[in-house]
Design a protein around this motif. Structure first.
Motif, short mmCIF file in Angstrom:
data_model
loop_
_atom_site.label_atom_id
_atom_site.label_comp_id
_atom_site.label_asym_id
_atom_site.label_seq_id
_atom_site.Cartn_x
_atom_site.Cartn_y
_atom_site.Cartn_z
N LEU A 1 0.85 -1.19 0.00
CA LEU A 1 0.00 0.00 0.00
C LEU A 1 0.88 1.23 0.00
CD1 LEU A 1 -2.69 -1.06 2.64
CD2 LEU A 1 -2.80 -1.25 0.14
N ARG A 2 0.29 2.39 -0.22
CA ARG A 2 1.03 3.66 -0.26
C ARG A 2 1.85 3.87 1.02
NH1 ARG A 2 2.69 6.65 -4.27
NH2 ARG A 2 0.67 6.93 -5.22
N ASP A 3 1.32 3.41 2.17
CA ASP A 3 2.03 3.61 3.44
C ASP A 3 3.07 2.52 3.71
OD1 ASP A 3 0.58 1.35 4.17
OD2 ASP A 3 -0.62 2.38 5.70
N GLY A 4 3.27 1.60 2.76
CA GLY A 4 4.27 0.56 2.91
C GLY A 4 3.75 -0.75 3.46
N THR A 5 2.47 -0.81 3.83
CA THR A 5 1.89 -2.05 4.35
C THR A 5 1.96 -3.13 3.28
OG1 THR A 5 0.35 -0.79 5.72
CG2 THR A 5 -0.20 -3.11 5.30
N PRO A 6 2.54 -4.29 3.61
CA PRO A 6 2.65 -5.36 2.61
C PRO A 6 1.28 -5.93 2.23
CG PRO A 6 4.11 -5.77 4.49
CD PRO A 6 3.21 -4.63 4.86
N VAL A 7 1.10 -6.21 0.95
CA VAL A 7 -0.12 -6.83 0.44
C VAL A 7 0.18 -8.25 -0.03
CG1 VAL A 7 -1.88 -6.71 -1.38
CG2 VAL A 7 -1.11 -4.62 -0.24
#
Length: 197
Positions: free
Chosen positions: A108-114
């Motif tokens: 995600l834009r905030d760096g959260t892994p998908v």
């Protein structure tokens, strides 16, 4: 490296022409008269394009040695495969080959892994990123600029901004979810890709 650039459709007329489902954003380069393409299945080819034209918004091709409707109909559903230098990149900087996207981290834009890109699914209406989730499921992400605003090949990551609920639904291997060339034949803001053989 081999990339799927088209799938042969129905015979058109009586002189050996066929419709093709284009799977490349560079049809003028990959599907030009004189181009020799391998096929999947391999025993159907190689096929050399004799002529090409657009009729009612569809690309029609005729191959050398294919002179009538019966011979053209025998080619139905065969994939056309082009040999491509693995270091080559599409001319348009907003387009990517499938092999460039495989195994990239999706965040995600905030760096959260998908997850990680498992493959690019080329559907008639749009391309989808098939993302392997950490929990073992899959997410089908439409490959359009609004949802996939950033691809950083150097950093090996894809940044996504999914609409609410998109990542809440996972697929067990089916391809009926989601919304080529989304990045190819689809919306104007999409990015194109060519599928591997």
């Amino acid at each position: 490296m081999q990339l799927v650039v088209a799938r042969i459709g129905r015979a058109h007329g009586i002189k050996g022409e066929v419709t093709v489902e284009v799977r490349t954003d560079e049809p003028e380069r990959r599907l030009a008269p004189g181009a020799a393409l391998t096929t999947d299945p391999a025993d159907a080819g190689p096929l050399t394009i004799a002529t090409g034209r657009v009729h009612s918004g569809r690309l029609l091709l005729r191959f050398e040695g294919v002179a009538d409707r019966t011979a053209a109909e025998a080619l139905r559903n065969i994939l056309l495969v082009a040999d491509v230098d693995p270091e080559a990149t599409p001319e348009d900087p907003e387009e990517y080959y499938d092999h460039q996207l495989a195994d990239l981290d999706v965040v995600l834009r905030d760096g959260t892994p998908v997850g990680r890109v498992a493959e690019v699914a080329h559907l008639p209406y749009q391309d989808l990123l098939v993302v392997a989730r950490p929990d073992g499921g899959e997410a089908l992400i439409p490959f359009v600029t609004e949802i996939v605003p950033e691809i950083d090949l150097d950093a090996q990551r894809v940044v996504v901004e999914p609409p609410p609920g998109l990542l809440d639904v996972t697929a067990g291997g089916g391809r009926d979810g989601g919304s080529d060339d989304g990045r190819g034949d689809g919306p104007e803001d999409g990015r194109g890709g060519e599928g591997p053989a």
